[in-house]
Scaffold this motif. Sequence first.
Motif, PDB file in Angstrom:
ATOM      1  N   TYR A   1       0.858  -1.181   0.000  1.00 17.22           N
ATOM      2  CA  TYR A   1       0.000   0.000   0.000  1.00 17.22           C
ATOM      3  C   TYR A   1       0.892   1.228   0.000  1.00 17.22           C
ATOM      4  O   TYR A   1       1.841   1.312   0.787  1.00 17.22           O
ATOM      5  N   ILE A   2       0.581   2.186  -0.853  1.00 18.25           N
ATOM      6  CA  ILE A   2       1.530   3.273  -1.065  1.00 18.25           C
ATOM      7  C   ILE A   2       1.564   4.279   0.081  1.00 18.25           C
ATOM      8  O   ILE A   2       2.466   5.105   0.137  1.00 18.25           O
ATOM      9  N   PHE A   3       0.598   4.223   1.004  1.00 11.93           N
ATOM     10  CA  PHE A   3       0.617   5.138   2.148  1.00 11.93           C
ATOM     11  C   PHE A   3       0.900   4.372   3.420  1.00 11.93           C
ATOM     12  O   PHE A   3       0.527   3.206   3.568  1.00 11.93           O
ATOM     13  N   SER A   4       1.539   5.014   4.353  1.00  8.85           N
ATOM     14  CA  SER A   4       1.775   4.412   5.664  1.00  8.85           C
ATOM     15  C   SER A   4       0.522   4.545   6.513  1.00  8.85           C
ATOM     16  O   SER A   4      -0.451   5.195   6.144  1.00  8.85           O
ATOM     17  N   LYS A   5       0.532   3.942   7.675  1.00  4.39           N
ATOM     18  CA  LYS A   5      -0.626   3.980   8.557  1.00  4.39           C
ATOM     19  C   LYS A   5      -0.906   5.397   9.070  1.00  4.39           C
ATOM     20  O   LYS A   5      -2.031   5.719   9.445  1.00  4.39           O
TER      21      LYS A   5
ATOM     22  N   ASP B   1      10.999  10.566   1.995  1.00  2.73           N
ATOM     23  CA  ASP B   1      11.134  10.982   3.390  1.00  2.73           C
ATOM     24  C   ASP B   1       9.806  10.835   4.133  1.00  2.73           C
ATOM     25  O   ASP B   1       9.226  11.788   4.653  1.00  2.73           O
ATOM     26  N   THR B   2       9.311   9.603   4.160  1.00  2.00           N
ATOM     27  CA  THR B   2       8.058   9.299   4.834  1.00  2.00           C
ATOM     28  C   THR B   2       8.168   7.948   5.501  1.00  2.00           C
ATOM     29  O   THR B   2       9.213   7.296   5.448  1.00  2.00           O
ATOM     30  N   ASP B   3       7.095   7.529   6.158  1.00  2.00           N
ATOM     31  CA  ASP B   3       7.094   6.209   6.779  1.00  2.00           C
ATOM     32  C   ASP B   3       7.116   5.114   5.719  1.00  2.00           C
ATOM     33  O   ASP B   3       6.660   5.305   4.580  1.00  2.00           O
ATOM     34  N   LYS B   4       7.602   3.948   6.113  1.00  3.40           N
ATOM     35  CA  LYS B   4       7.676   2.822   5.180  1.00  3.40           C
ATOM     36  C   LYS B   4       6.266   2.352   4.820  1.00  3.40           C
ATOM     37  O   LYS B   4       5.434   2.136   5.691  1.00  3.40           O
ATOM     38  N   PRO B   5       5.966   2.200   3.514  1.00  4.40           N
ATOM     39  CA  PRO B   5       4.646   1.714   3.098  1.00  4.40           C
ATOM     40  C   PRO B   5       4.347   0.328   3.673  1.00  4.40           C
ATOM     41  O   PRO B   5       5.245  -0.465   3.952  1.00  4.40           O
ATOM     42  N   SER B   6       3.068   0.052   3.835  1.00  5.67           N
ATOM     43  CA  SER B   6       2.636  -1.205   4.428  1.00  5.67           C
ATOM     44  C   SER B   6       2.534  -2.314   3.383  1.00  5.67           C
ATOM     45  O   SER B   6       2.222  -2.066   2.211  1.00  5.67           O
TER      46      SER B   6
END
Length: 247
Positions: A61-65, A158-163
Amino acid sequence: MNNTDFIQLEEDDEIDFAELFFVLKKNIIAIALCAIIGATAAFAYTINFMTPIYTSSSMIYIFSKTTSITTAADLQFGSQLTVDFEILGTSRPVLEKVIMNLGLDTTYEDLLHIVDIENPEDSRIIRITVENPDPELAADIANEIADVLADRVAQVIDTDKPSSVEDAVPAKLPSKPSTKKNTAMGFMAGLLLATGFVLVRYYSDNTIKDEDDVRKYLGLGTFASFPLEDSIAKDKGIINKKRKHKS
């Protein structure tokens, strides 16, 4: 009427579909046999000479939680991220790290050839699909690409790791070649080739065989016909042999 005029007359004549039907019907056994031979040859070639290829897919999933989508701008940004993920998934740093992590004996170009990164329509999911003759290796590569890609995205954007959505599992059946499809294609190829051969042989035969051919091709009527009996043909052959012997 010379041979040139006869050919021209035949070319100007319309195609008789009923006649074509009877010609094909007369040769139906030979045509069917060629179709069966074509299907058998295609089946044997597929089984004995073509390497089975197995396909495995993993998804992220391209967005993190912690990512939230609340506005139209966020949706547009999410669509752009999806495109970025597809490009990053086949980038050299990602695939070369996969090669190093799994200890693969291959190159970036060869690995790129068997990897497909896609985004299912109207979703925020990236699917990584890998094809390989080894089903276990196909699954391992797909899972490793998903993991490396997620790390790479988190680093670049520069974001959280995708799920992770789904891990790849080894396929039980090959995805290609399709034995049924190749057999059907071989059947059709044999059928078409045999049909074409029969029709070409029929239309290239310019000989007059009976009174119907005389009326059809020459436009002339016949007053009488003289059937040739088998006994007469045999006697004629014997007489010809005796003449040759005497000479």
